[in-house]
Design a protein around this motif. Structure first.
Motif, PDB file in Angstrom:
ATOM      1  N   ARG A   1       7.704   4.368   6.245  1.00  0.00           N
ATOM      2  CA  ARG A   1       8.035   4.561   4.828  1.00  0.00           C
ATOM      3  C   ARG A   1       7.949   3.228   4.064  1.00  0.00           C
ATOM      4  O   ARG A   1       7.506   3.186   2.922  1.00  0.00           O
ATOM      5  N   GLU A   2       8.376   2.161   4.726  1.00  0.00           N
ATOM      6  CA  GLU A   2       8.300   0.847   4.076  1.00  0.00           C
ATOM      7  C   GLU A   2       6.828   0.461   3.871  1.00  0.00           C
ATOM      8  O   GLU A   2       6.465  -0.104   2.835  1.00  0.00           O
ATOM      9  N   PHE A   3       6.007   0.775   4.866  1.00  0.00           N
ATOM     10  CA  PHE A   3       4.582   0.460   4.730  1.00  0.00           C
ATOM     11  C   PHE A   3       3.920   1.394   3.710  1.00  0.00           C
ATOM     12  O   PHE A   3       3.003   0.993   2.994  1.00  0.00           O
TER      13      PHE A   3
ATOM     14  N   ILE B   1       5.115   2.551   0.984  1.00  0.00           N
ATOM     15  CA  ILE B   1       5.282   2.104  -0.406  1.00  0.00           C
ATOM     16  C   ILE B   1       4.365   0.923  -0.711  1.00  0.00           C
ATOM     17  O   ILE B   1       3.861   0.784  -1.836  1.00  0.00           O
ATOM     18  N   LEU B   2       4.116   0.109   0.298  1.00  0.00           N
ATOM     19  CA  LEU B   2       3.166  -0.987   0.078  1.00  0.00           C
ATOM     20  C   LEU B   2       1.775  -0.419  -0.206  1.00  0.00           C
ATOM     21  O   LEU B   2       1.059  -0.918  -1.074  1.00  0.00           O
ATOM     22  N   LEU B   3       1.422   0.632   0.523  1.00  0.00           N
ATOM     23  CA  LEU B   3       0.129   1.276   0.257  1.00  0.00           C
ATOM     24  C   LEU B   3       0.112   1.858  -1.151  1.00  0.00           C
ATOM     25  O   LEU B   3      -0.881   1.751  -1.876  1.00  0.00           O
ATOM     26  N   ALA B   4       1.226   2.495  -1.536  1.00  0.00           N
ATOM     27  CA  ALA B   4       1.297   3.069  -2.884  1.00  0.00           C
ATOM     28  C   ALA B   4       1.109   1.981  -3.939  1.00  0.00           C
ATOM     29  O   ALA B   4       0.471   2.193  -4.969  1.00  0.00           O
ATOM     30  N   LEU B   5       1.664   0.818  -3.658  1.00  0.00           N
ATOM     31  CA  LEU B   5       1.556  -0.289  -4.614  1.00  0.00           C
ATOM     32  C   LEU B   5       0.169  -0.916  -4.606  1.00  0.00           C
ATOM     33  O   LEU B   5      -0.095  -1.855  -5.347  1.00  0.00           O
ATOM     34  N   GLY B   6      -0.685  -0.391  -3.744  1.00  0.00           N
ATOM     35  CA  GLY B   6      -2.074  -0.845  -3.750  1.00  0.00           C
ATOM     36  C   GLY B   6      -2.425  -1.839  -2.665  1.00  0.00           C
ATOM     37  O   GLY B   6      -3.536  -2.356  -2.620  1.00  0.00           O
ATOM     38  N   VAL B   7      -1.477  -2.141  -1.776  1.00  0.00           N
ATOM     39  CA  VAL B   7      -1.796  -3.040  -0.661  1.00  0.00           C
ATOM     40  C   VAL B   7      -2.878  -2.366   0.190  1.00  0.00           C
ATOM     41  O   VAL B   7      -2.728  -1.202   0.561  1.00  0.00           O
ATOM     42  N   PRO B   8      -3.964  -3.050   0.468  1.00  0.00           N
ATOM     43  CA  PRO B   8      -5.024  -2.414   1.254  1.00  0.00           C
ATOM     44  C   PRO B   8      -4.532  -2.085   2.672  1.00  0.00           C
ATOM     45  O   PRO B   8      -3.734  -2.823   3.241  1.00  0.00           O
TER      46      PRO B   8
ATOM     47  N   ARG C   1      -4.547  -4.617   5.497  1.00  0.00           N
ATOM     48  CA  ARG C   1      -3.472  -5.606   5.605  1.00  0.00           C
ATOM     49  C   ARG C   1      -2.445  -5.158   6.657  1.00  0.00           C
ATOM     50  O   ARG C   1      -1.940  -5.955   7.432  1.00  0.00           O
ATOM     51  N   LEU C   2      -2.172  -3.861   6.659  1.00  0.00           N
ATOM     52  CA  LEU C   2      -1.214  -3.333   7.633  1.00  0.00           C
ATOM     53  C   LEU C   2      -1.816  -3.402   9.033  1.00  0.00           C
ATOM     54  O   LEU C   2      -1.131  -3.722  10.009  1.00  0.00           O
TER      55      LEU C   2
ATOM     56  N   PRO D   1       1.171   7.295   1.477  1.00  0.00           N
ATOM     57  CA  PRO D   1       2.135   7.102   0.389  1.00  0.00           C
ATOM     58  C   PRO D   1       2.742   8.418  -0.089  1.00  0.00           C
ATOM     59  O   PRO D   1       3.897   8.458  -0.517  1.00  0.00           O
ATOM     60  N   MET D   2       1.974   9.503   0.000  1.00  0.00           N
ATOM     61  CA  MET D   2       2.489  10.802  -0.459  1.00  0.00           C
ATOM     62  C   MET D   2       3.741  11.220   0.306  1.00  0.00           C
ATOM     63  O   MET D   2       4.549  12.005  -0.192  1.00  0.00           O
TER      64      MET D   2
END
Lengths: 376, 267
Positions: free
Chosen positions: A285-287, A289-296, A299-300, A371-372
């Protein structure tokens, strides 16, 4: 890199299983290889206990005990090269040892010059032993082979080598043998004992000292290039390792360590992959939200692979002291574990590679993060 | 859409570039308050779930606009599709029909006609999210929660200063060295809002941002979202079923049985 380390440290209890798995794999690999190389040091004793820097033998000789006769006049190829001492002759061959008590045993005769500066003389010999060996048919054996050669009981009968009586003038310690006991003697005695097995004007090896290890490597490279058709040149270090490696692989012992190491790697990889996978899923879930914020997403993925790398590094860092401790423990039982830097470096490479592969396997966890999922 | 750096200077007539581009599509006059230009318009959005007999229409041709500097509240009963609408408008969930028109570097484009990589890039540049669960990485301090977003979005420029400024503006400096385990629920949500704002986005999408908080902390969260809209000129969409949020918003939509309508605000 920083975030990967911060997350590793924060969840160190979770990642401990992966780190321990890597440590286990590394210890298993290093000790297996080290133990066997330690055991197979026996096969390179003639090289390791002389002071020669260069060994010249028959074409593609794989091990010191498998040398074929080469002409003595090959000396001229070595003599006069800058930074190289006067070459010496060295004889090494299998022979038949007849015990004083009856029965025979295969032995390996090693004949060299005996003066104090001789490159081929056994470094363990005392001056008295060197003198004694100058007598014709005088030999020295390792004390661990005394019983095997029947020299511990009946002294009234003389032992024979290839049918010729020999006199045991002393023993040395620490030169154990595997298949055939070593028999140390003078060049003259060796030639007499081997008789027709060694053609006239031939020897088994030519030895020389060099002014530096670097010069030895240069000379060996030169000789290999120049005389590849009818002889082989090695540095002492190469020939020693080559002899061990030959017997290690020839006896299939290499297969055994390879299998054990492979099992260790698989166990380490599965546990590390599972550790990384579950850690990533736990933070999904923490990751997300990073994806939702546009983090490619890469990166993960990079984070997981970086964590895998650090797990490998930490695992290796823990494994080395464990290996050294176990080596010390083995020494208490007169067992040598050869943990030379090549073995430690190879283990590190293999283990970190394994950890990175585990990281790649764990990447499926990153693919599952959506992110969904935060909105459901 | 100058939201790349610092505090944007937005004129009373809205965002210049978008107003030029959107005129031809009729997004300026007669839409919204007439003094600003919509920066996002969801047009006749339809979304259904399930197949056959179990098919359920969640959104019936919903149209909604977001304007810079406004807090829009989307309310409705549970399961009415509020989060679905938020997901569609924010580029997380594809609608069955309809368009989400946005300004992309001076060009008006349908978010859902963009290639996935383009849509990701758009989200990276222009959107911030706040969810009910704070979803802060437990290993990182409050400051690092913000920095990681900038760094992993490839934006290293002045990141330290920008994070400092934002934390100071939101009154969160004293929390910067704390990890989530050391923060209360309200503090976590405020850090989550700071994380959403750190890129200085044009849009902030907040899904039930106060539902896990007591009212006092809920008010503080809404104040921050208002700050984001009024001071930073972000378009903020808040999804909630909490009537108490009404005094904090500029526009109120209600979604029920898939139908969206704009409703008035209490005087």
């Amino acid at each position: 890199m920083l975030y990967a380390l911060l997350m590793l440290w924060h969840e160190r209890a979770r990642y401990a299983a992966g780190v321990l798995a890597v440590t286990f794999s590394a210890v298993l690999i290093a000790l297996q290889v080290g133990l066997l190389l330690g055991l197979f040091k026996i096969t390179s004793i003639p090289i390791d206990y002389t002071s020669a820097d260069i060994w010249i033998g028959s074409t593609a000789v794989p091990s010191v005990d498998l040398g074929k006769p080469i002409p003595k006049n090959f000396v001229s190829r070595l003599a006069g090269l800058p930074g190289v001492s006067m070459p010496e002759m060295y004889i090494a061959n299998f022979a038949n040892f007849t015990k004083p008590t009856g029965g025979t045993e295969l032995c390996f005769v090693l004949g060299s010059l005996l003066d104090p500066e001789a490159a081929g003389a056994l470094t363990l010999l005392t001056p008295e032993q060197r003198d004694a060996l100058t007598m014709p048919y005088a030999i020295i054996v390792d004390e661990s082979d005394v019983k095997r050669l029947g020299l511990d009981t009946d002294r009234s009968q003389k032992p024979k080598i290839n049918g010729k009586e020999v006199t045991v003038v002393g023993t040395v310690r620490g030169l154990k043998s595997l298949a055939a006991p070593w028999v140390f003697c003078s060049l003259y005695t060796a030639r007499q004992l081997l008789g027709p097995l060694l053609p006239p004007d031939h020897v088994t090896y030519l030895l020389a000292r060099c002014e530096s290890p670097q010069r030895a490597r240069e000379v060996v490279a030169y000789l290999r290039e120049r005389y590849a058709d009818d002889m082989t040149a090695y540095t002492a270090e190469e020939f020693s390792f080559g002899s061990r490696w030959y017997w290690l692989t020839r006896t299939k012992a290499g297969l055994a360590i390879g299998y054990a190491a492979f099992l260790g790697l698989i166990v380490g990889m599965v546990i590390t992959a599972q550790t990384l996978y579950s850690a990533t899923v736990a933070n999904a879930r923490e990751f997300a939200i990073l994806l939702a914020l546009g983090v490619p997403r890469w990166r993960l993925a990079l984070l997981v692979v970086t964590q895998a790398f650090w797990i490998g590094v930490i695992g290796i860092a823990l494994a080395y002291p464990v290996c050294l401790g176990l080596k010390y423990l083995a020494l208490q039982f007169a067992t040598d574990v050869d943990l030379r830097w090549q073995i430690l470096a190879g283990t590190a490479t293999l283990t970190i590679g394994m950890a990175l592969l585990a990281g790649l396997f764990a990447l499926r966890s990153v693919q599952q993060i959506e992110p969904m999922s935060l909105l459901r | 859409m100058d939201h790349e750096q610092g505090w944007p200077k937005v004129t009373a007539t809205g965002i210049k570039q978008l107003s030029i581009k959107t005129t031809t599509l009729g997004m300026v006059s007669g839409m919204g308050n007439g003094t600003k230009t919509a920066v996002l318009r969801g047009v006749r959005l339809v979304k259904t779930y399930g197949d056959g007999d179990s098919r359920r229409v969640v959104l019936h041709e919903c149209t909604l606009e977001l304007y810079p500097g406004q807090v829009v509240l989307l309310m409705g009963p549970s399961g009415s599709g509020k989060s679905t609408l938020l997901a569609i408008l924010s580029g997380l969930l594809e609608p069955d029909e309809g368009q989400v028109l946005v300004d992309d570097e001076g060009q008006l484009r349908d978010l859902w006609q963009m290639a996935p990589a383009e849509r990701d890039r758009y989200r990276r540049r222009h959107t911030g999210f706040v969810f009910q669960g704070y979803n802060l990485l437990p290993a990182l301090t409050a400051r690092q929660q913000l920095e990681i977003v900038l760094h992993w979005c490839g934006d290293y420029r002045d990141s330290r200063r920008r994070v400092d400024e934002l934390l100071e503006r939101l009154g969160l400096q004293q929390l910067q060295g704390k990890k989530p385990a050391q923060l209360s629920g309200g503090e976590k949500q405020r850090i989550a809002i700071a994380r959403a704002l750190v890129k200085n986005p044009a849009f902030v999408f907040a899904d039930e941002p106060t539902s896990a908080l007591d009212w006092e902390n809920g008010q503080r969260v809404m104040e921050l979202l208002r700050l984001a809209a009024h001071e930073r000129q972000a378009a903020v969409l808040v999804v909630s079923h909490d009537q108490r949020l009404l005094p904090y918003v500029d526009v109120h939509y209600h979604l029920e049985d898939g139908y969206l309508e704009e409703r008035g605000l209490p005087a």
